[in-house]
Design a protein around this motif. Sequence first.
Motif, mmCIF file in Angstrom:
data_model
loop_
_atom_site.group_PDB
_atom_site.id
_atom_site.type_symbol
_atom_site.label_atom_id
_atom_site.label_comp_id
_atom_site.label_asym_id
_atom_site.label_seq_id
_atom_site.Cartn_x
_atom_site.Cartn_y
_atom_site.Cartn_z
ATOM 1 N N LEU A 1 0.882 -1.412 0.105
ATOM 2 C CA LEU A 1 -0.144 -0.079 0.198
ATOM 3 C C LEU A 1 0.867 1.197 0.145
ATOM 4 C CD1 LEU A 1 -2.683 1.565 0.573
ATOM 5 C CD2 LEU A 1 -2.322 1.234 2.959
ATOM 6 N N ARG A 2 1.865 1.296 0.932
ATOM 7 C CA ARG A 2 2.727 2.422 1.047
ATOM 8 C C ARG A 2 3.499 2.857 -0.336
ATOM 9 N NH1 ARG A 2 3.029 4.699 5.838
ATOM 10 N NH2 ARG A 2 2.162 3.455 7.738
ATOM 11 N N GLN A 3 3.974 1.564 -1.172
ATOM 12 C CA GLN A 3 4.953 1.567 -2.146
ATOM 13 C C GLN A 3 3.877 2.412 -3.400
ATOM 14 O OE1 GLN A 3 6.278 -1.809 -3.649
ATOM 15 N NE2 GLN A 3 7.536 -1.094 -5.190
ATOM 16 N N GLY B 1 -2.939 -12.158 -3.125
ATOM 17 C CA GLY B 1 -2.853 -10.854 -2.895
ATOM 18 C C GLY B 1 -4.054 -10.136 -3.549
ATOM 19 N N GLN B 2 -5.063 -10.855 -3.414
ATOM 20 C CA GLN B 2 -6.310 -10.339 -3.840
ATOM 21 C C GLN B 2 -7.419 -10.401 -2.574
ATOM 22 O OE1 GLN B 2 -7.332 -9.087 -7.200
ATOM 23 N NE2 GLN B 2 -5.207 -9.346 -7.506
ATOM 24 N N VAL B 3 -8.270 -9.377 -2.430
ATOM 25 C CA VAL B 3 -9.708 -9.442 -1.493
ATOM 26 C C VAL B 3 -10.640 -9.287 -2.099
ATOM 27 C CG1 VAL B 3 -10.218 -8.077 0.438
ATOM 28 C CG2 VAL B 3 -7.810 -8.176 0.110
ATOM 29 N N THR B 4 -11.613 -10.270 -1.382
ATOM 30 C CA THR B 4 -13.068 -10.242 -2.064
ATOM 31 C C THR B 4 -13.754 -9.691 -0.868
ATOM 32 O OG1 THR B 4 -12.570 -12.260 -3.448
ATOM 33 C CG2 THR B 4 -14.842 -11.474 -2.926
ATOM 34 N N ALA C 1 -5.219 -6.188 -2.891
ATOM 35 C CA ALA C 1 -5.208 -5.997 -1.501
ATOM 36 C C ALA C 1 -4.879 -4.522 -1.037
ATOM 37 C CB ALA C 1 -4.325 -6.977 -0.547
ATOM 38 N N GLU C 2 -3.755 -3.915 -1.556
ATOM 39 C CA GLU C 2 -3.324 -2.703 -1.413
ATOM 40 C C GLU C 2 -4.500 -1.772 -1.928
ATOM 41 O OE1 GLU C 2 -1.055 -4.074 -5.165
ATOM 42 O OE2 GLU C 2 -1.721 -4.753 -3.028
#
Length: 385
Positions: free
Chosen positions: A15-17, A265-268, A286-287
Amino acid sequence: MMRLADLIAQFEPALRQKYAKRLLPSHHHALAALKACRSRFAPQMLAACSGCEAHSVLPHSCGHRACPHCQHHDSALWLQRQLKALVPATYFLVTFTLPAQLRHLAWAHQRLVYGLMMEAAWATLKTFAQADKALDGTPGAVAVLHTHNRQLGLHPHVHVCMPAAAFDAQARLWRTKVKQGKTPGSREPPRGGYLFSHKALAKVFAGKLQSALRAAGLALPADLPEQWVVDCKAVGDGQQALRYLGRYLYRGVISERDILHCGGGQVTYRWRDAKSGRPATRTLPAEDFLWLLLQHVLPKGLQRARNFGFLHHNARRSLALVQLTQATPSLVNAAPPTRPVWRCACGQPMVIVRRRMRPAPAVPGCGTPQALQPDKDHPSEVTTH
């Protein structure tokens, strides 16, 4: 169900990147608070059993208003205050939506634009109430700022729950415009009515907000639409509308029950489609999901909920006079909500004897202490205070 703290711990570097240039101080604070909430990184509290000699050291909650676990008690207190201020009149939910062309401006100047939105919404309703022959006085309103749509995208709008009534302080007169909604506890269906023209409200709101933004020194885009969107609908006695407004006031914009899966790396996550009324799902990196949530973290000190008119806290005498003379609903004398009772393994209540102790160092194989069990009716209120 996925824990938001686990997602932050795992995907915060990504996320920060990806969003380094867009993260605000309020976002950094939220990430740190939500990640540490009730974890070994949080300040600790010492609890002692009132029946036996057992002691337990437990982590504090973060208390952040974007946390899906915290401030349930504060939410209940807010709702009770609003229910106690109910008046005998039909209530309306008026929604003022910021055009898409102004969302970028709102994001860049959140404290200013969101505050002016709420003030412009109230000024619009006050103008209409004072000009209305049936009301001819100062109305009361509860305004709550929402910044998200059902899919959690950026969609700033202000919900205003207000009775079709006004109070004339000088003449000490109470006036209502439409038939009274159902009394709290009654099985009779709520009766609607007409408050104000939504098209006229939209036109005045657009003028007031644009004038306020220009006066604040902000440059408005040239492609602003001529017609803005304001919705006005009857909501009976106001109870359900107030409960809806309080739902996202202190608990963030998503429940962890709606975070369904995380993998690769994926969010549902789950959301409810407005047209069909059925649940739908959405999957994204996710990010990006974390960034979706962070967009709705407001700057520190910005009030999401405000009371106006005779429902403002400075107008308690006017409200008391109205409730005394107009057969106030029975919820006025409702008992205040109580915090859940925490009990030891022996069944006796636990008492907090020390707070804000330094976090204990990590011990391999050591989890959260089990001596202090949460109340079964409040499973998410884990040592909030």
